[in-house]
Design an enzyme around this catalytic site. Structure first.
Site, PDB file in Angstrom:
ATOM      1  N   TYR A 181       0.788  -1.225   0.000  1.00  0.00           N
ATOM      2  CA  TYR A 181       0.000   0.000   0.000  1.00  0.00           C
ATOM      3  C   TYR A 181       0.825   1.282   0.000  1.00  0.00           C
ATOM      4  CZ  TYR A 181      -3.862  -3.079   0.759  1.00  0.00           C
ATOM      5  OH  TYR A 181      -4.778  -4.061   0.606  1.00  0.00           O
ATOM      6  N   HIS A 232      -7.485  -7.138   4.964  1.00  0.00           N
ATOM      7  CA  HIS A 232      -7.076  -8.091   3.932  1.00  0.00           C
ATOM      8  C   HIS A 232      -6.733  -9.479   4.460  1.00  0.00           C
ATOM      9  CE1 HIS A 232      -6.968  -7.866  -0.337  1.00  0.00           C
ATOM     10  NE2 HIS A 232      -6.944  -6.561  -0.286  1.00  0.00           N
TER      11      HIS A 232
HETATM   12 MG    MG Z   1     -11.070  -6.762   0.954  1.00  0.00          MG
END
Ligand code: MG
Length: 426
Positions: A181, A232
């Site tokens: 990210y 996640h």
């Molecule tokens: Mg997701």
């Protein structure tokens, strides 16, 4: 690569009689990548000149496996049938292999199913949302993505998105020393890590760093914009409980995927760890995976993914169940869902009282060129198309300019490695 059109297939001999005149004459798949990631588009053609339906069967990692299921297995079963009998066809295609389901088979099935709904809308002269019950709202609120490593910069980007009309922004924070990210390691570092089969992911660092940044961003942006965060599926159940407690100050709209599908039974404990609304589901490939979570009332948002669930036919039933159990929907819609898939999302969004928020990708000019009528958020909102069916077309000629040249890079994403070299699930 765009596949050469498959030959028109002969009707399967076990066809049942149907009262209608309309018939499916061919089912074709197209692979293209105008957005960068590969799309699998299904076109179901009929004996009515110019009448066809489109469906999205996209899964960026397994495009050829999915198109093979459509071309070699499901398509031949569909040819010769009445495209109006969607429930019957869906049940036939779902159960025909005896061992049913799974994300590859369901993506293929979804491409066909959505195309049949598109045909039904075109025949009726009605937009898809009208077939699904009509408008329950005028537009679907969309959320966009902001990724970064600095609270000040993230805040600026969130406020810029808010300026563009988005009332919901997903914030992903890179963790110092990792390569997710917004931060990428130097090439030399990355290649040495790969040589040694070592990674950079460290959940303890994530748990120390991210909640503090999210709280900081919340303080800076104030309360006028909703913040979302996606864990996640990288946490153990106990780590997920820590995160739920730690993000209380950020006042999140929802915390997504705090638990992997394998750990779904732990949602009940997560529920009591804090008050943050919980979202899950983009990895679920069966409607039935949601049912215990709905029944136990331990989640707040269903991250439905129409292609992975097998199309509109099963998903609309799940959406109805969400409404009955007080769970809102937040359909998956990043760049790997094509405009055809996004149009199906928006039709469900505007027709369901259970709708919460719709994930939005910024489609490239190339994507919009290939898919005339692509749903594009205006001021952070998706307005439904009033064109019959999905309201999105597919320009096969334009698509040939954007071939699928390489598979998605699997190992950087799906095979994230921890600092000790162990493969970390996404
Ligand atoms: Mg997701």
């Amino acid at each position: 690569m765009i596949r050469e059109p498959a030959p028109v297939l002969a009707p399967a001999p076990w066809l049942r009689e149907s009262s209608g005149e309309l018939r499916v004459t061919a089912v074709r798949t197209f692979l293209c990548a105008p957005q960068g990631c590969p799309y699998v588009i299904v076109r179901v053609e009929t004996n009515e000149p110019g009448l066809y339906g489109l469906g999205c069967a996209s899964d960026p990692q397994r495009t050829r496996a999915i198109s093979s299921v459509v071309d070699d297995y499901l398509g031949p079963m569909l040819v010769g049938r009445d495209p109006a009998d969607i429930e019957d066809v869906h049940r036939l295609l779902l159960n025909s292999g005896y061992w049913r389901g799974g994300s590859i088979a369901n993506n293929a099935l979804a491409g066909i199913d959505v195309a049949l709904w598109d045909i039904k809308g075109k025949v009726a002269g009605l937009p898809l949302h009208s077939l699904l019950g009509g408008r329950a709202r005028e537009y679907a609120d969309a959320y966009t993505h902001v990724d970064g490593d600095d609270a000040g910069q993230i805040t600026e980007d969130v406020l810029a998105a808010h300026e563009r009309g988005y009332r919901h922004v997903r914030v992903q924070v890179s963790v110092p020393g990792t390569d997710t990210y917004g931060t990428a390691p130097a090439d030399a570092v990355e290649s040495e890590r790969r040589r040694l089969r070592l990674g950079s992911w460290d959940t303890a660092s994530y748990l120390r760093h991210v909640p503090a940044v999210l709280a900081d961003v919340r303080e800076r942006v104030g309360t006028g914009v909703e913040l979302l965060h996606d864990a996640h599926e990288r946490l153990t159940p106990s780590q997920a409980r820590q995160l739920v407690r730690a993000v209380e100050d950020a006042g999140l709209y929802f915390l997504e995927d705090a638990l992997a599908p394998e750990d779904a039974a732990h949602f009940a404990q997560l529920r009591t760890a804090g008050s943050v609304p919980l979202a899950v589901g983009e990895l679920y490939s069966e409607v039935g995976q949601y049912l215990p979570l709905l029944e136990q009332r331990v989640i707040d948002f269903a991250r439905i993914r129409i292609p992975t669930l097998g199309g509109i036919t099963p998903t609309r039933k799940l959406v109805a169940a969400c409404e009955l159990f007080g769970v809102r929907t937040a359909p998956h819609g990043p760049g790997d869902v094509s405009p055809v898939g996004q149009a199906a999302n928006v039709a469900l969004d505007v027709s369901s009282p259970a709708f919460g928020v719709q994930e939005a990708a910024r489609f490239t000019d190339s994507t919009v060129e290939v898919f005339p009528g692509s749903p594009v958020p205006v001021g952070g909102r998706f307005y439904p198309s009033n064109a019959p069916g999905l309201g999105v077309d597919f320009d096969e000629t334009a698509a040939r300019r954007y071939p699928v040249t390489a598979p998605l890079e699997h190992d950087r994403w799906a095979l994230l490695r921890s600092t000790d070299g162990s493969a970390h699930r996404p």
